[in-house]
Design a protein around this motif. Structure first.
Motif, PDB file in Angstrom:
ATOM      1  N   GLN A   1       3.741  -6.227   6.411  1.00 49.17           N
ATOM      2  CA  GLN A   1       4.946  -6.698   6.211  1.00 49.17           C
ATOM      3  C   GLN A   1       4.339  -7.459   4.750  1.00 49.17           C
ATOM      4  O   GLN A   1       4.634  -8.569   3.492  1.00 49.17           O
ATOM      5  CB  GLN A   1       5.036  -7.388   6.913  1.00 49.17           C
ATOM      6  CG  GLN A   1       6.184  -6.098   7.602  1.00 49.17           C
ATOM      7  CD  GLN A   1       7.302  -6.803   9.182  1.00 49.17           C
ATOM      8  OE1 GLN A   1       6.556  -7.961   9.658  1.00 49.17           O
ATOM      9  NE2 GLN A   1       8.244  -6.191   9.334  1.00 49.17           N
ATOM     10  N   SER A   2       2.909  -8.175   5.574  1.00 46.89           N
ATOM     11  CA  SER A   2       2.569  -9.236   4.913  1.00 46.89           C
ATOM     12  C   SER A   2       2.058  -9.076   2.889  1.00 46.89           C
ATOM     13  O   SER A   2       2.594  -9.445   1.795  1.00 46.89           O
ATOM     14  CB  SER A   2       1.253  -9.667   5.207  1.00 46.89           C
ATOM     15  OG  SER A   2       1.748 -10.224   6.384  1.00 46.89           O
ATOM     16  N   PHE A   3       1.549  -7.597   2.438  1.00 48.64           N
ATOM     17  CA  PHE A   3       1.220  -7.118   1.781  1.00 48.64           C
ATOM     18  C   PHE A   3       2.443  -6.761   0.796  1.00 48.64           C
ATOM     19  O   PHE A   3       2.660  -7.376  -0.610  1.00 48.64           O
ATOM     20  CB  PHE A   3       0.395  -6.329   1.728  1.00 48.64           C
ATOM     21  CG  PHE A   3      -0.054  -5.426   0.432  1.00 48.64           C
ATOM     22  CD1 PHE A   3      -0.954  -5.782  -0.711  1.00 48.64           C
ATOM     23  CD2 PHE A   3       0.804  -3.979  -0.039  1.00 48.64           C
ATOM     24  CE1 PHE A   3      -1.375  -4.959  -1.463  1.00 48.64           C
ATOM     25  CE2 PHE A   3       0.249  -3.303  -0.999  1.00 48.64           C
ATOM     26  CZ  PHE A   3      -0.563  -3.846  -1.690  1.00 48.64           C
ATOM     27  N   SER A   4       4.086  -6.374   1.318  1.00 51.06           N
ATOM     28  CA  SER A   4       4.943  -5.932   0.839  1.00 51.06           C
ATOM     29  C   SER A   4       5.751  -7.675  -0.233  1.00 51.06           C
ATOM     30  O   SER A   4       5.768  -7.512  -0.853  1.00 51.06           O
ATOM     31  CB  SER A   4       5.763  -5.668   1.553  1.00 51.06           C
ATOM     32  OG  SER A   4       5.620  -4.348   1.978  1.00 51.06           O
ATOM     33  N   ARG A   5       5.525  -8.679   0.412  1.00 55.27           N
ATOM     34  CA  ARG A   5       6.149  -9.782   0.485  1.00 55.27           C
ATOM     35  C   ARG A   5       4.819  -9.630  -0.816  1.00 55.27           C
ATOM     36  O   ARG A   5       6.073 -10.831  -1.555  1.00 55.27           O
ATOM     37  CB  ARG A   5       5.378 -10.626   1.270  1.00 55.27           C
ATOM     38  CG  ARG A   5       6.590 -10.844   2.720  1.00 55.27           C
ATOM     39  CD  ARG A   5       7.126 -12.080   3.375  1.00 55.27           C
ATOM     40  NE  ARG A   5       6.016 -11.969   4.545  1.00 55.27           N
ATOM     41  CZ  ARG A   5       6.036 -11.800   5.494  1.00 55.27           C
ATOM     42  NH1 ARG A   5       6.973 -10.566   6.086  1.00 55.27           N
ATOM     43  NH2 ARG A   5       4.580 -12.181   6.371  1.00 55.27           N
TER      44      ARG A   5
END
Length: 73
Positions: A58-62
């Protein structure tokens, strides 16, 4: 335990670095511990490890999506 996805092989307890791709950009999630299928590469993780992996995804996607949000504003 046989793989719950493909049923072809016994799962192997390992620690691996897993690549994760979002919109043609890839990162690596380091040291993922779980059971992995040698036939289809599926993984079975415990709750804590699954939560950690999901948070990193999720952090990478954001991060990947952030420039698009700014451009569309």
């Amino acid at each position: 335990m046989k793989c719950p996805v493909c049923g072809e092989a016994e799962l192997l307890k390992e620690t691996r670095d897993l690549p994760y791709t979002c919109k043609d950009q890839t990162t690596v999630i380091l040291g993922v511990s779980g059971e992995f299928c040698p036939a289809c590469n599926e993984s079975v993780l415990d709750l804590a490890e699954s939560n950690r992996v999901m948070q990193e995804m999720q952090s990478f996607s954001r991060l990947v999506n952030a420039p698009q949000k700014a451009a569309n504003a």
